[in-house]
Motif scaffolding. Sequence first.
Motif, mmCIF file in Angstrom:
data_model
loop_
_atom_site.group_PDB
_atom_site.id
_atom_site.type_symbol
_atom_site.label_atom_id
_atom_site.label_comp_id
_atom_site.label_asym_id
_atom_site.label_seq_id
_atom_site.Cartn_x
_atom_site.Cartn_y
_atom_site.Cartn_z
ATOM 1 N N ASP A 1 -7.768 -6.269 6.702
ATOM 2 C CA ASP A 1 -6.760 -6.105 5.650
ATOM 3 C C ASP A 1 -7.274 -5.162 4.555
ATOM 4 O O ASP A 1 -6.517 -4.346 4.019
ATOM 5 N N VAL A 2 -8.559 -5.287 4.222
ATOM 6 C CA VAL A 2 -9.154 -4.400 3.218
ATOM 7 C C VAL A 2 -9.048 -2.952 3.677
ATOM 8 O O VAL A 2 -8.645 -2.062 2.913
ATOM 9 N N GLU A 3 -9.391 -2.704 4.949
ATOM 10 C CA GLU A 3 -9.350 -1.329 5.459
ATOM 11 C C GLU A 3 -7.924 -0.793 5.504
ATOM 12 O O GLU A 3 -7.678 0.378 5.191
ATOM 13 N N ALA A 4 -6.978 -1.637 5.900
ATOM 14 C CA ALA A 4 -5.580 -1.187 5.976
ATOM 15 C C ALA A 4 -5.034 -0.865 4.593
ATOM 16 O O ALA A 4 -4.350 0.153 4.405
ATOM 17 N N LEU A 5 -5.346 -1.702 3.601
ATOM 18 C CA LEU A 5 -4.869 -1.445 2.237
ATOM 19 C C LEU A 5 -5.548 -0.212 1.644
ATOM 20 O O LEU A 5 -4.916 0.565 0.923
ATOM 21 N N HIS A 6 -6.813 -0.034 1.958
ATOM 22 C CA HIS A 6 -7.512 1.158 1.473
ATOM 23 C C HIS A 6 -6.899 2.420 2.079
ATOM 24 O O HIS A 6 -6.711 3.429 1.377
ATOM 25 N N ALA A 7 -6.589 2.375 3.377
ATOM 26 C CA ALA A 7 -5.962 3.531 4.020
ATOM 27 C C ALA A 7 -4.614 3.852 3.376
ATOM 28 O O ALA A 7 -4.266 5.023 3.185
ATOM 29 N N MET A 8 -3.850 2.826 3.026
ATOM 30 C CA MET A 8 -2.554 3.044 2.390
ATOM 31 C C MET A 8 -2.735 3.580 0.966
ATOM 32 O O MET A 8 -2.043 4.513 0.541
ATOM 33 N N ALA A 9 -3.700 3.013 0.224
ATOM 34 C CA ALA A 9 -3.875 3.370 -1.184
ATOM 35 C C ALA A 9 -4.410 4.786 -1.354
ATOM 36 O O ALA A 9 -4.108 5.445 -2.355
ATOM 37 N N ARG A 10 -5.185 5.274 -0.403
ATOM 38 C CA ARG A 10 -5.780 6.602 -0.561
ATOM 39 C C ARG A 10 -4.785 7.718 -0.249
ATOM 40 O O ARG A 10 -5.057 8.879 -0.512
ATOM 41 N N ASP A 11 -3.631 7.362 0.287
ATOM 42 C CA ASP A 11 -2.608 8.343 0.628
ATOM 43 C C ASP A 11 -1.746 8.635 -0.613
ATOM 44 O O ASP A 11 -1.070 7.758 -1.130
ATOM 45 N N ARG A 12 -1.766 9.864 -1.062
ATOM 46 C CA ARG A 12 -1.006 10.247 -2.262
ATOM 47 C C ARG A 12 0.484 9.907 -2.128
ATOM 48 O O ARG A 12 1.154 9.559 -3.114
ATOM 49 N N ALA A 13 1.011 9.994 -0.918
ATOM 50 C CA ALA A 13 2.447 9.726 -0.704
ATOM 51 C C ALA A 13 2.811 8.286 -1.032
ATOM 52 O O ALA A 13 3.957 8.005 -1.389
ATOM 53 N N THR A 14 1.849 7.368 -0.907
ATOM 54 C CA THR A 14 2.114 5.966 -1.253
ATOM 55 C C THR A 14 2.564 5.833 -2.699
ATOM 56 O O THR A 14 3.471 5.055 -3.028
ATOM 57 N N TRP A 15 1.948 6.611 -3.579
ATOM 58 C CA TRP A 15 2.215 6.514 -5.017
ATOM 59 C C TRP A 15 3.399 7.378 -5.426
ATOM 60 O O TRP A 15 4.059 7.082 -6.432
ATOM 61 N N ALA A 16 3.669 8.422 -4.656
ATOM 62 C CA ALA A 16 4.805 9.297 -4.989
ATOM 63 C C ALA A 16 6.143 8.599 -4.810
ATOM 64 O O ALA A 16 7.148 9.023 -5.351
ATOM 65 N N ARG A 17 6.135 7.503 -4.034
ATOM 66 C CA ARG A 17 7.393 6.788 -3.772
ATOM 67 C C ARG A 17 7.812 5.881 -4.920
ATOM 68 O O ARG A 17 8.891 5.318 -4.910
ATOM 69 N N LEU A 18 6.934 5.704 -5.905
ATOM 70 C CA LEU A 18 7.264 4.788 -7.022
ATOM 71 C C LEU A 18 8.418 5.331 -7.869
ATOM 72 O O LEU A 18 8.530 6.521 -8.081
#
Length: 268
Positions: A251-268
């Motif tokens: 779960d830590v690795e999956a969340l880290h992979a999601m968080a490091r992607d700039r597109a994750t934050w652009a959707r806010l």
Amino acid sequence: MDGLRVIPTWRHGQERLYVCLPDGASVAWYDREAARVSLLSDDREGDVLDALGPFLTRPVTVGPPPVPTPAELARLSLHPDDDLAPNRPGEALLVDLERAPGPAHRLRRPDPRRRALAAEQTVGAALDRLDGAGWHALHSVPLPGGDRVHHLVIGPGGLFALHVLPARRQRVHIADPVVTLGRHEPLPLMRRVRADADRASYALTAEVHPVLVLVAPAHVTVAAPPRSVRVLTDEELPDLSRPGGVLKPADVEALHAMARDRATWARL
């Protein structure tokens, strides 16, 4: 097999030794930290180990390359421009200072950006030391509208959004939501700290805990425990990693992979 060459490289801060044919094609690689030799063909094992002999200082595991996890596949498919993992502590401030460094000498008032940068670098260095304990830290995570999470920490104990306040040799008084730094005007900083964590929670679809980090304060008084916000000094940051059992390594690795992607934050 004659002509095998060993070529050292650095990957994500870790040394990897590639064993190559004369034409440059790889036949194996050796990860020092994992003590593992990954073979692309079993019939070359003896020649590969002979070539690596001078570099092997402890027993190693030999076998085919490990199957990448979903988190690793997501990272490998991420464009370098969209990867936030290489961000330095205070990345946004560093870029801003490079673009507009300000006067060379400011005798009375030092540039507040430099104080903020030094504080974020202090916190970032402390967080990066947690990496070997199964934690990941992302620095200067950009949010739409120009805001940013100073540091996002992901590990066995959960997710934390850290807001850093430089407080060198100053008294800090906290009366939620107001934070008073020395003789400066009181500011409702706790609202900002909670809001950043809430936005991170929405982006990652996981609970993110807000943390206010005070760097080098002279004295800290808290009128009452702040609602949902943890207050730490930079010297107390190792305490952040002590609780565990909230997230599994996958779960830590999956969340880290999601968080490091700039597109994750652009959707806010």
